[in-house]
Design an enzyme around this catalytic site. Sequence first.
Site, PDB file in Angstrom:
ATOM      1  N   ARG A  54      51.677 -82.393 -28.943  1.00 21.42           N
ATOM      2  CA  ARG A  54      52.907 -81.691 -28.782  1.00 21.42           C
ATOM      3  C   ARG A  54      52.348 -81.126 -27.062  1.00 21.42           C
ATOM      4  O   ARG A  54      51.018 -80.701 -27.250  1.00 21.42           O
ATOM      5  CB  ARG A  54      53.849 -81.476 -28.736  1.00 21.42           C
ATOM      6  CG  ARG A  54      53.408 -80.252 -30.361  1.00 21.42           C
ATOM      7  CD  ARG A  54      52.639 -78.668 -30.023  1.00 21.42           C
ATOM      8  NE  ARG A  54      53.146 -78.269 -28.920  1.00 21.42           N
ATOM      9  CZ  ARG A  54      52.330 -76.991 -28.507  1.00 21.42           C
ATOM     10  NH1 ARG A  54      50.868 -77.362 -28.325  1.00 21.42           N
ATOM     11  NH2 ARG A  54      52.688 -76.704 -26.930  1.00 21.42           N
ATOM     12  N   GLY A  55      53.620 -80.625 -26.129  1.00 22.84           N
ATOM     13  CA  GLY A  55      53.011 -79.397 -24.734  1.00 22.84           C
ATOM     14  C   GLY A  55      52.868 -81.000 -23.457  1.00 22.84           C
ATOM     15  O   GLY A  55      52.398 -82.508 -24.098  1.00 22.84           O
ATOM     16  N   ALA A  56      53.204 -80.487 -22.447  1.00 22.30           N
ATOM     17  CA  ALA A  56      53.238 -81.842 -21.408  1.00 22.30           C
ATOM     18  C   ALA A  56      52.048 -82.732 -20.801  1.00 22.30           C
ATOM     19  O   ALA A  56      52.049 -83.690 -21.379  1.00 22.30           O
ATOM     20  CB  ALA A  56      54.452 -80.636 -20.141  1.00 22.30           C
ATOM     21  N   GLN A 205      55.092 -72.510 -32.392  1.00 26.02           N
ATOM     22  CA  GLN A 205      54.152 -72.582 -31.662  1.00 26.02           C
ATOM     23  C   GLN A 205      53.410 -71.800 -31.085  1.00 26.02           C
ATOM     24  O   GLN A 205      52.504 -71.642 -31.357  1.00 26.02           O
ATOM     25  CB  GLN A 205      53.797 -74.246 -30.274  1.00 26.02           C
ATOM     26  CG  GLN A 205      55.293 -74.657 -30.719  1.00 26.02           C
ATOM     27  CD  GLN A 205      56.415 -74.981 -29.950  1.00 26.02           C
ATOM     28  OE1 GLN A 205      57.020 -74.032 -30.158  1.00 26.02           O
ATOM     29  NE2 GLN A 205      57.149 -76.226 -29.931  1.00 26.02           N
ATOM     30  N   ASP A 246      57.300 -77.977 -18.837  1.00 29.41           N
ATOM     31  CA  ASP A 246      57.453 -78.991 -18.914  1.00 29.41           C
ATOM     32  C   ASP A 246      57.996 -79.763 -17.667  1.00 29.41           C
ATOM     33  O   ASP A 246      57.754 -81.502 -17.408  1.00 29.41           O
ATOM     34  CB  ASP A 246      58.522 -79.170 -20.002  1.00 29.41           C
ATOM     35  CG  ASP A 246      57.633 -78.647 -21.312  1.00 29.41           C
ATOM     36  OD1 ASP A 246      57.988 -77.159 -21.403  1.00 29.41           O
ATOM     37  OD2 ASP A 246      56.416 -79.440 -22.245  1.00 29.41           O
TER      38      ASP A 246
HETATM   39  O1  MRU Z   1      57.551 -78.968 -27.673  1.00 26.96           O
HETATM   40  P1  MRU Z   1      56.372 -78.135 -27.104  1.00 26.96           P
HETATM   41  O2  MRU Z   1      55.817 -77.867 -27.745  1.00 26.96           O
HETATM   42  O3  MRU Z   1      55.769 -79.887 -26.203  1.00 26.96           O
HETATM   43  O4  MRU Z   1      56.833 -77.862 -25.878  1.00 26.96           O
HETATM   44  C1  MRU Z   1      55.534 -77.156 -24.987  1.00 26.96           C
HETATM   45  C2  MRU Z   1      55.912 -76.614 -23.949  1.00 26.96           C
HETATM   46  O5  MRU Z   1      57.167 -75.737 -23.727  1.00 26.96           O
HETATM   47  C3  MRU Z   1      54.845 -75.474 -23.362  1.00 26.96           C
HETATM   48  O6  MRU Z   1      54.494 -74.665 -22.689  1.00 26.96           O
HETATM   49  C4  MRU Z   1      54.655 -76.375 -22.101  1.00 26.96           C
HETATM   50  O7  MRU Z   1      54.732 -77.798 -22.816  1.00 26.96           O
HETATM   51  C5  MRU Z   1      53.424 -76.450 -21.191  1.00 26.96           C
HETATM   52  S1  MRU Z   1      52.340 -76.979 -22.258  1.00 26.96           S
HETATM   53  C6  MRU Z   1      50.818 -76.345 -20.906  1.00 26.96           C
END
Ligand code: MRU
Length: 367
Positions: A54-56, A205, A246
């Site tokens: 996960r994480g963009a 997270q 994201d």
């Molecule tokens: O649902 P997730 O865990 O994928 O959400 C991630 C986030 O909201 C992060 O803060 C975002 O992707 C930025 S990551 C560098």
Amino acid sequence: MITCGDDFRTIWLKDGDADVVQVIDQRRLPHEHRIHDLRTWQDGVAAISDMCVRGAPLIGATAAWSMYLAALTSKNPIDEVRAAAGALRQSRPTAVNLHWAVERVLRLVENAAPGTDIARLICSDAQAICDEDIEICRRIGTHGLTLLDEIAKNKDGDTVNVLTHCNAGALATINWGTAMAPVYFAHRQGLNVHVWVDETRPRNQGSQLTAWELAQHGVPHTLIVDNAGGHLMQHGQVDIVITGTDRTTRTGDVANKIGTYLKALAAHDNDVPFYVALPSTTIDWDVRDGIAEIPIEQRDPDEVSHVYGMHQGNPCTVKTTANDTPISNFAFDVTPARLVTGLITERGICEASETGLTGLFPDLATT
Ligand code: MRU
């Protein structure tokens, strides 16, 4: 396993077996450190939608590697890559890096000369996407560090208190992270930095990934419940908020993990600077109004009704709600640009506005 550092990566080709892509199974952290194998593009789609990754930025890289697996496992690689692209686009709707990576790889494949080894072509591009992301995060870290340095100077070396939400550290990227990169860089150069880590319900997270990452590096941090940030800001306990995003509109609105907007409101009310760190791959140049136009993912109600943890040495999930409680599970919200003090990018820090972003990225800002 130590996150960050020159050798760390969140996604890689298996040593000695280039048919397998490996990732850290983030659903199991911090209780178990499991490596998860991706052998087909469908494995990649499942890893993204089940939040094994996960994480963009990491979602984008996983999409690119999934398209490599598609090319590798089919006699008609181009058709299979197109099929994979269609499914990947649907796997998580909010993070724009996913679409960015899918379109980048598709373009490469569609323009390949006849007879090109498509799998090999995608392999080197997926590798390049990862290498570029690491360099981008390193630069975000360097630019963000100037903000923390400035605060430290104004506090005569007293502890700089950063508040963050969700996980925008190394685990959300390929290495270093976005919002946490300045913190890692500050800690490395001996700055007195402490991070308030929001728990980040429902997937936690913050408590399960950010707190774990920071502990691995010896960065002082304290876990707080999601609603504690406003109280801390009222009492002068937060010098700066830094989150990831994201999807960022060309006008500077930022979509991020649900609850980010409330942190921005509290920061605004208390004159606490609210910064968002992002790679340019997270900017959606086609969107102007984040609240109206960014699709907000709604996830399984079980994420709200259940929590994952350890019980008597065993990882387990427990239900915390009554059986018939109606549940909504919005995964992201949008913070309007007017609440964002600045954007920390790989090319520097800018105002959260069209002028700010197009000033830094004139080459990317298509009209
Ligand atoms: O649902 P997730 O865990 O994928 O959400 C991630 C986030 O909201 C992060 O803060 C975002 O992707 C930025 S990551 C560098």
